[in-house]
Write a protein that holds these residues in place. Structure first.
Motif, mmCIF file in Angstrom:
data_model
loop_
_atom_site.group_PDB
_atom_site.id
_atom_site.type_symbol
_atom_site.label_atom_id
_atom_site.label_comp_id
_atom_site.label_asym_id
_atom_site.label_seq_id
_atom_site.Cartn_x
_atom_site.Cartn_y
_atom_site.Cartn_z
ATOM 1 N N GLY A 46 6.751 2.896 8.881
ATOM 2 C CA GLY A 46 8.179 3.193 8.668
ATOM 3 C C GLY A 46 8.488 3.351 7.189
ATOM 4 N N ASP A 47 8.010 2.404 6.388
ATOM 5 C CA ASP A 47 8.290 2.440 4.952
ATOM 6 C C ASP A 47 7.496 3.551 4.263
ATOM 7 N N LEU A 48 6.297 3.822 4.798
ATOM 8 C CA LEU A 48 5.477 4.897 4.230
ATOM 9 C C LEU A 48 6.208 6.234 4.364
ATOM 10 N N VAL A 55 0.831 -1.213 0.000
ATOM 11 C CA VAL A 55 0.000 0.000 0.000
ATOM 12 C C VAL A 55 0.865 1.262 0.000
ATOM 13 N N LYS A 56 1.998 1.226 0.711
ATOM 14 C CA LYS A 56 2.799 2.455 0.802
ATOM 15 C C LYS A 56 3.307 2.904 -0.565
ATOM 16 N N ASN A 57 3.520 1.969 -1.478
ATOM 17 C CA ASN A 57 4.006 2.363 -2.807
ATOM 18 C C ASN A 57 2.992 3.245 -3.530
ATOM 19 N N SER A 61 14.636 9.454 -3.954
ATOM 20 C CA SER A 61 15.273 8.141 -4.136
ATOM 21 C C SER A 61 14.224 7.072 -4.401
ATOM 22 N N SER A 62 12.975 7.350 -4.030
ATOM 23 C CA SER A 62 11.884 6.401 -4.285
ATOM 24 C C SER A 62 11.405 6.533 -5.722
ATOM 25 N N ARG A 63 11.331 5.380 -6.420
ATOM 26 C CA ARG A 63 10.829 5.399 -7.798
ATOM 27 C C ARG A 63 9.347 5.759 -7.827
ATOM 28 N N ASN A 64 8.605 5.316 -6.784
ATOM 29 C CA ASN A 64 7.171 5.633 -6.730
ATOM 30 C C ASN A 64 6.950 7.129 -6.497
ATOM 31 N N PHE A 65 7.676 7.688 -5.544
ATOM 32 C CA PHE A 65 7.577 9.122 -5.271
ATOM 33 C C PHE A 65 7.943 9.924 -6.522
HETATM 34 O O1 LIG Z 1 11.929 3.106 -4.898
HETATM 35 P P1 LIG Z 1 10.654 2.575 -4.329
HETATM 36 O O2 LIG Z 1 9.563 3.590 -4.325
HETATM 37 O O3 LIG Z 1 10.273 1.291 -4.986
HETATM 38 O O4 LIG Z 1 10.920 2.239 -2.794
HETATM 39 C C1 LIG Z 1 11.937 1.336 -2.471
HETATM 40 C C2 LIG Z 1 11.656 0.640 -1.163
HETATM 41 O O5 LIG Z 1 10.428 -0.040 -1.198
HETATM 42 C C3 LIG Z 1 11.741 1.551 0.019
HETATM 43 O O6 LIG Z 1 11.562 0.814 1.202
#
Ligand SMILES: O=P(O)(O)OC[C@H](O)CO
Ligand SMILES: NC(=O)c1ccc[n+]([C@@H]2O[C@H](COP(=O)([O-])OP(=O)(O)OC[C@H]3O[C@@H](n4cnc5c(N)ncnc54)[C@H](O)[C@@H]3O)[C@@H](O)[C@H]2O)c1
Length: 323
Positions: A236-238, A183-185, A246-250
């Motif tokens: 924590g991951d959210l 879900v956090k993604n 650095s997050s691909r989703n963000f």
């Molecule tokens: O780059 P993301 O958004 O796939 O996030 C990577 C990891 O799931 C962070 O915990």
């Protein structure tokens, strides 16, 4: 414990490095021949984890058969590919540690449920938490949830993977650990949109809190425990993924917020933004469980091409309600 890793993306490579601590042999299966060659010849995954020097004790292979006779397999293929890869791997009764974060399209199954369907004799554990691969590979301090119904197996896996910089916390809530990561993604895409559209820090904090409420509602409906969702693999991951490019989703969300289309942003990328695949199936699963997830629905609309301004306006115009 002889460890094999299925998936030579950034996270599979970083986890192979964790498991190779002290020169312990690790077999890493990668789909791309160039990844296998780069790891074996140059000790670097130049495609997915550039800049991380890898241990000599990691042996990369393109042949899934080389994963036979291991004591545990870390499953790190993207969620939508876990079924196919596991079906082709020599799993039998080898314990599987599921490290992908997502929900399978079509079936609406969590990755652990997919694993049980494909490899019914294999015990499963879930490793999840706030873990950017490049930080883990660089040996920066990281803590994860390691969830498994069998405490003996969980303790053996934790002892095998733990180091001063990599700290697993035990749980028996496998479903809860999986739901947080999946879900956090999706919520991270929403937070990226806030950033890209310049909506401010207040809005981002509000989205994290209201998104966490959605994660909790959905998780409880699927049998997760609230304390797991409030732990490393959930909140924590959210927080991590909603705070950093650095997050691909963000980053995908930032592009959407700047008015670019999902198709354009996803074209030609070799790395995975799991939230884009999970969002539509999560919306379906939430509807089936009668759980209200307005932020997830908004992300689906954005991925489908709706303009960020209109989607935000709709979210903010919802009737006032109790927190
Ligand atoms: O780059 P993301 O958004 O796939 O996030 C990577 C990891 O799931 C962070 O915990
Ligand atoms: N990168 C991270 O920091 C991180 C951290 C924790 C969890 N994860 C999760 O780990 C999983 C893998 O992500 P990643 O970051 O290692 O990948 P990545 O984005 O670095 O690389 C893409 C991966 O997808 C694989 N792939 C592409 N098409 C495929 C197919 N048809 N069949 C099988 N595999 C295919 C590639 O071989 C490669 O391993 C995801 O579920 C992700 O959410 C990633």
């Amino acid at each position: 414990m002889r460890i094999g890793v299925i998936g030579g993306g950034a996270w599979g490579t970083a986890l192979a490095q964790v498991a190779a601590r002290g020169g312990q042999p690790v077999t890493l299966w990668a789909r791309e021949p160039e990844v296998v060659a780069a790891i074996n010849d140059a000790r670097e995954n130049t495609t997915f984890l550039k800049g991380a020097a890898l241990s000599d004790s990691i042996h990369a292979t393109g042949d899934l058969a080389d994963l036979a006779y291991h004591d545990a397999l870390l499953v790190v293929a993207p969620a939508q590919h876990v079924r196919a890869v596991l079906a082709a791997a020599p799993v039998g009764a080898t314990p599987l540690v599921l490290c992908a974060k997502g929900i399978e399209a079509g079936t609406r199954l969590l990755v652990g449920e997919v694993a049980r369907a494909v490899a019914p004799s294999a015990p499963v554990a879930v490793l999840s938490g706030p873990t950017f691969a490049h930080e883990v590979a660089a040996g920066k301090p990281t803590a994860v949830t390691l969830a498994c119904a069998d405490p003996g197996l969980r303790d053996r896996l934790a002892a095998r993977l733990a180091s001063p910089a990599f700290r697993p916390y035990a749980s028996d809530d496998v479903v809860g650990a999986e739901i947080g990561g999946a879900v956090k993604n999706v919520l991270a895409i929403a937070c990226g949109v806030v950033e890209g559209a310049g909506l401010g820090q207040n809005a981002r904090a509000a989205l994290i809190a209201r998104g966490f409420a959605e994660m909790t509602r959905f998780g409880l409906a699927r049998g997760a425990r609230a304390e797991t969702l409030a732990g490393l693999s959930g909140l924590g991951d959210l927080v991590l993924t909603c705070s950093s490019t650095s997050s691909r989703n963000f980053s995908l969300g930032v592009g959407l917020g700047q008015g670019r289309s999902a198709a354009e942003l996803m074209a030609d990328r070799r790395t995975v933004a799991e939230g884009a695949h999970t969002a539509p199936v999560l919306r379906e699963a939430a509807a089936a469980a009668n759980v209200d997830m307005p932020v997830v629905a908004a992300v689906c609309d954005l991925l489908g091409g709706a303009a960020a301004a209109a989607v935000v306006e709709r979210l903010l115009a919802r009737p006032l309600r109790a927190e």
